[in-house]
Scaffold this active site. Structure first.
Site, PDB file in Angstrom:
ATOM      1  CD  GLU A  59      -2.617   3.594  -5.585  1.00  0.00           C
ATOM      2  OE1 GLU A  59      -3.455   2.774  -5.961  1.00  0.00           O
ATOM      3  OE2 GLU A  59      -1.453   3.280  -5.278  1.00  0.00           O
ATOM      4  NE  ARG A  61      -4.245  -1.381  -0.068  1.00  0.00           N
ATOM      5  CZ  ARG A  61      -4.356  -2.391  -0.922  1.00  0.00           C
ATOM      6  NH1 ARG A  61      -3.334  -2.672  -1.728  1.00  0.00           N
ATOM      7  NH2 ARG A  61      -5.459  -3.107  -0.992  1.00  0.00           N
ATOM      8  CG  HIS A  73      -2.551  -0.624  -7.332  1.00  0.00           C
ATOM      9  ND1 HIS A  73      -2.884   0.126  -6.232  1.00  0.00           N
ATOM     10  CD2 HIS A  73      -2.705  -1.908  -6.945  1.00  0.00           C
ATOM     11  CE1 HIS A  73      -3.229  -0.667  -5.234  1.00  0.00           C
ATOM     12  NE2 HIS A  73      -3.126  -1.914  -5.653  1.00  0.00           N
TER      13      HIS A  73
END
Length: 329
Positions: free
Chosen positions: A263, A234, A295
Site C-alpha cells: 500500500e 496490517r 487504511h
C-alpha cells in the site's frame, strides 16, 4: 524540540498543531513520505515524526543519524516499518502510540463486514443508476454464525463484543487469552480448527514474523467454503495472491481490506487520474465481492486527537528526561 513530520495531510497538521499549541515544540510538516531520498530533509531538526508507510530501514536511519536526529516518534501503534536493531545501534529512541480508540478500528471492521454481507456498496451503485432490483444482493444473518477473531487485544476484543451483540458464536486465535473475551463466550482454538469452523475471520493482530502471510494458500485451503475475511490490521498478514486464488475458486466468499501488502505508494494518495501500476491491486479491485478502503479504520476525531496528543506527549517526555514510557524496545 524541532520536529519534522513526514507523510502529512491537512488533518495531521490540524490535530498535531492543536496538540502542540501549549508546548515549545516547533513542527515542520512535509507531504512527502520518509524514504532514503527524503531523509536528508531532516537536517536541522531534533526529531522525526513518521507514519505507517514511512521507511525507517538501515539506510534511512543512517541518513537520519548523520542529520543529528535523536528521536523517532511514530504516530501509530505498529512499528514493523522500523529496523529496530539498526535504530538501537545508532542510538535512536523510537516511541509510538500504543493505543488510540480501539472502538474506531473495531467499528470500521464491522462496517466492512456488514457492507460486504448485505452488498450495500453494490446496492448503492445500482440505485444511483436507477436499478432497484435485488438479484445478486443476497446476504446472510450474522446471528448464529461463527466469527473468528485473530488477535484478541484491545481492538480485537472490542470487535468481539460487537459481534457478541449480534448473537454470533465467537472463536479466537491468539498466543494470549483475553479474559474479557472468554467472559462473553469466546473459545480459543488452534489454527487448523479455527480455520475450519469460522464463517467470518477478522484480523486484528500485529505484523510479526509469525503473522506474516498468516492467511496464505495453506490457510485458505483449510477455510470453510464461502468464508468472509476482514483485515484491518496490517497488509502483509494476508498473502494477496493466495486470497485472489481463493476468490477465483469460490473458497473466499467476501473479502474486506482496509490494509494492503504493497500500500505504501498507493494509499492516502489521489490516483484517480492515473493508471494504477500495481497489477495485483488492480486485479483485486475487479471482484464484486471485494471491498477495499485506504487504511481509514483509524480515521475518527477521537482517534486522531489521541494519536496527536500521545505523540506530542512522547516528544515532551523525551525532551525532559531522555526517556519515554512508550519507547519501542
Amino acid at each position: 524540540m524541532k520536529i519534522i513530520v513526514y507523510s502529512t495531510k491537512p488533518y495531521d497538521r490540524e490535530f498535531l498543531s492543536a496538540a502542540a499549541e501549549s508546548t515549545d515544540h516547533r513542527l515542520a510538516f512535509l507531504e512527502t513520505r520518509l524514504t532514503s531520498s527524503t531523509a536528508m530533509l531532516a537536517h536541522g531538526h531534533d526529531a522525526v515524526c513518521a507514519f505507517v508507510n514511512d521507511q525507517l530501514d538501515s539506510e534511512v536511519l543512517e541518513v537520519l543519524s548523520q542529520a543529528g536526529i535523536k528521536l523517532i516518534a511514530l504516530r501509530c501503534a505498529g512499528f514493523n516499518n522500523v529496523d529496530l536493531p539498526a535504530a538501537k545501534d545508532r542510538g535512536f529512541t523510537v516511541v509510538r502510540v500504543p493505543q488510540y480508540s480501539p472502538h474506531a478500528v473495531a467499528e470500521f471492521a464491522v462496517a466492512l463486514l456488514l457492507t460486504l454481507n448485505r452488498n450495500v456498496h453494490r446496492a448503492y451503485g445500482r440505485t444511483r443508476d436507477g436499478n432497484f432490483t435485488l438479484d445478486g444482493l443476497l446476504g446472510f444473518d450474522l446471528h448464529g454464525r461463527t466469527v473468528g477473531v485473530v488477535g484478541t487485544g484491545k481492538i480485537g476484543c472490542e470487535f468481539a463484543k460487537i459481534m457478541h451483540g449480534f448473537g454470533c458464536r465467537l472463536v479466537g486465535l491468539d498466543v494470549h487469552r483475553n479474559p474479557t473475551c472468554e467472559q462473553i463466550g469466546m473459545k480459543y482454538l488452534e489454527l487448523e480448527e479455527f480455520l475450519g469452523c469460522t464463517d467470518v475471520i477478522s484480523l486484528h493482530c500485529p505484523l510479526t514474523p509469525q503473522t506474516h502471510h498468516l492467511v496464505d494458500h495453506h490457510a485458505v485451503e483449510r477455510m470453510k467454503p464461502g468464508v468472509t475475511i476482514i483485515n484491518t490490521s496490517r497488509g502483509a498478514v494476508v498473502d494477496t495472491k493466495a486470497v485472489i486464488a481463493g476468490l477465483k475458486s469460490g473458497k473466499i466468499g467476501r473479502l474486506g481490506l482496509d490494509v494492503y501488502e504493497e500500500e505504501g505508494d498507493v494509499f492516502f494518495e489521489d490516483l484517480s487520474n492515473r493508471v494504477i501500476s500495481d497489477d495485483t491491486l488492480s486485479r483485486l479491485l475487479t471482484f464484486p465481492n471485494v471491498l477495499i478502503t485506504s487504511h481509514q479504520a483509524f480515521f475518527t476525531q477521537e482517534a486522531l486527537t489521541q494519536i496527536a496528543e500521545t505523540t506530542i506527549r512522547n516528544v515532551s517526555e523525551f525532551a525532559a528526561t531522555a526517556q519515554c514510557q512508550n519507547t519501542v524496545t
